[in-house]
Write a protein that holds these residues in place. Sequence first.
Motif, PDB file in Angstrom:
ATOM      1  N   LEU A 199     -70.553 -15.475 -51.407  1.00  0.00           N
ATOM      2  CA  LEU A 199     -70.726 -14.904 -50.072  1.00  0.00           C
ATOM      3  C   LEU A 199     -69.705 -13.814 -49.788  1.00  0.00           C
ATOM      4  CD1 LEU A 199     -71.984 -14.961 -47.201  1.00  0.00           C
ATOM      5  CD2 LEU A 199     -70.415 -16.848 -46.666  1.00  0.00           C
ATOM      6  N   LEU A 200     -68.561 -13.866 -50.464  1.00  0.00           N
ATOM      7  CA  LEU A 200     -67.491 -12.899 -50.198  1.00  0.00           C
ATOM      8  C   LEU A 200     -67.901 -11.475 -50.558  1.00  0.00           C
ATOM      9  CD1 LEU A 200     -64.528 -12.619 -49.303  1.00  0.00           C
ATOM     10  CD2 LEU A 200     -63.869 -12.926 -51.703  1.00  0.00           C
ATOM     11  N   VAL A 201     -68.749 -11.296 -51.564  1.00  0.00           N
ATOM     12  CA  VAL A 201     -69.120  -9.947 -52.010  1.00  0.00           C
ATOM     13  C   VAL A 201     -69.916  -9.197 -50.945  1.00  0.00           C
ATOM     14  CG1 VAL A 201     -70.362  -8.619 -53.747  1.00  0.00           C
ATOM     15  CG2 VAL A 201     -69.019 -10.615 -54.430  1.00  0.00           C
ATOM     16  N   LEU A 205     -68.679  -5.915 -48.240  1.00  0.00           N
ATOM     17  CA  LEU A 205     -69.508  -4.730 -48.033  1.00  0.00           C
ATOM     18  C   LEU A 205     -69.863  -4.552 -46.558  1.00  0.00           C
ATOM     19  CD1 LEU A 205     -71.136  -2.382 -49.214  1.00  0.00           C
ATOM     20  CD2 LEU A 205     -73.020  -3.988 -49.611  1.00  0.00           C
ATOM     21  N   LEU A 206     -70.159  -5.645 -45.872  1.00  0.00           N
ATOM     22  CA  LEU A 206     -70.458  -5.581 -44.439  1.00  0.00           C
ATOM     23  C   LEU A 206     -69.260  -5.074 -43.644  1.00  0.00           C
ATOM     24  CD1 LEU A 206     -72.220  -6.247 -41.948  1.00  0.00           C
ATOM     25  CD2 LEU A 206     -71.337  -8.599 -42.093  1.00  0.00           C
ATOM     26  N   GLN A 207     -68.073  -5.556 -43.973  1.00  0.00           N
ATOM     27  CA  GLN A 207     -66.870  -5.108 -43.258  1.00  0.00           C
ATOM     28  C   GLN A 207     -66.570  -3.641 -43.524  1.00  0.00           C
ATOM     29  OE1 GLN A 207     -64.325  -8.136 -44.937  1.00  0.00           O
ATOM     30  NE2 GLN A 207     -64.360  -9.378 -43.063  1.00  0.00           N
ATOM     31  N   ALA A 208     -66.806  -3.181 -44.742  1.00  0.00           N
ATOM     32  CA  ALA A 208     -66.560  -1.775 -45.055  1.00  0.00           C
ATOM     33  C   ALA A 208     -67.521  -0.859 -44.309  1.00  0.00           C
ATOM     34  CB  ALA A 208     -66.681  -1.557 -46.561  1.00  0.00           C
ATOM     35  N   VAL A 209     -68.794  -1.212 -44.266  1.00  0.00           N
ATOM     36  CA  VAL A 209     -69.768  -0.381 -43.567  1.00  0.00           C
ATOM     37  C   VAL A 209     -69.508  -0.384 -42.058  1.00  0.00           C
ATOM     38  CG1 VAL A 209     -72.220  -0.068 -43.102  1.00  0.00           C
ATOM     39  CG2 VAL A 209     -71.473  -0.733 -45.379  1.00  0.00           C
ATOM     40  N   THR A 210     -69.089  -1.514 -41.524  1.00  0.00           N
ATOM     41  CA  THR A 210     -68.744  -1.578 -40.093  1.00  0.00           C
ATOM     42  C   THR A 210     -67.591  -0.646 -39.771  1.00  0.00           C
ATOM     43  OG1 THR A 210     -69.473  -3.884 -40.021  1.00  0.00           O
ATOM     44  CG2 THR A 210     -68.076  -3.119 -38.223  1.00  0.00           C
TER      45      THR A 210
END
Length: 406
Positions: A199-201, A205-210
């Motif tokens: 789940l960390l991967v 990616l979600l945090q970077a795009v945010t």
Amino acid sequence: MSSDQQYPYGQQHGQQQPYPPQQYQDPYQGQQPHDGQYDPSYAQEPYPQQSHPQQQGYPQQPQQQGYPQQAHPQAAQTWEGETWDTQYQPVLPPEQTPVAADTAYLPVQGAHPLPPETPAYAEPAAEPVAPNGSAATGAPAGEGYSTPTVGGNTRITDAQRARAEGRSPIIPPGIQPAGLTAALGLLLAAGAAIGPYALLVPLVLLQAVTAAGWFRLNGMWPARQGIALAFAGGLAADAVLLSVGRENAPAAIVGTLGVWVLITLVLQLRSRAGADERMQGLMATVALAALAILATGHLAAADDAVVIGGIAVAVATVARALPLPPVASVVLSLLAATGAGVAAGGATDIGASGALLGLTAGVLALVGLRVASYDYPSRFVHFTAGVALPLTAAAPAVYLIGRVLV
């Protein structure tokens, strides 16, 4: 008068001659005879200007006090010898004058020429004139801004023009960002079904795009320092949570958020920007750090809750992007999220209670889409904040409702 005749003015009045005796030469000698007699009345009256026309290329000799001009209309005196007049500047004939008029003034390329009767120093028109010469009508000339004018009017954004015209300044991201959101939500659900490290991967990616889309959504770009700071906060929260375990998730998330708010305050105090700009940067950075760190809620929630939340958000965003009326689109999105919660709950231990989790996740996903659609955002915002905010906004609901249901 002969060319070697002395000029008797200084001796006649008993004054010392300020200059050595000069000799003059009549350039019209032989053309018009004259007696050359001195008229003492010139010493008592102002000296008249010569009445004969000036020849082209020969400058008029400056008058010196105490020396009368030749009275004859056709005669002119030419003084020989050295001169003490430093104000005299020779005038060259036109054929010897350096040609500089062709390069003295170059008009601006593409500018609208002035009418012949309008002087170059005329004031600008009452109506603003666009660079192509036509009156500025406010039509957009580029992305997000109106046509620039020379009348001093400030340019307005498309959102401001839409409000002035009574139109909505909201543009939804569309079907392509919705598809990316659905893909990222399904990756979160699949990673949660496998394990926390899987789940960390997609979570990173979600945090970077945010982080990439938030500052551009707030009209602040580039903001590499704020993006890097918020993304580092999200990574720190993930690392702390994995080290202390899910049972200590609230302390890990809130503690990391407090530390990152303090770091943001210190960095903004060292900024040399104006007060308004520093306040805007502070609020945007704190909000982004909160979003990136709150996204860690997916890692802190139960695995079954993450599966239901990811599927519900994916279905809700795709249904919202369909070409339907706004009200019908919202209703369809919520119904689809609720149905996805029921279906995913039946495949897990949560059961039918997954409908509540699916509905809540769908509502928060629509809130994230609304934020990403506000104020005529660009395509970059749609493919960053428009993709990430639905899943990021749903993270607290996934964690809290998941703890209640599991």
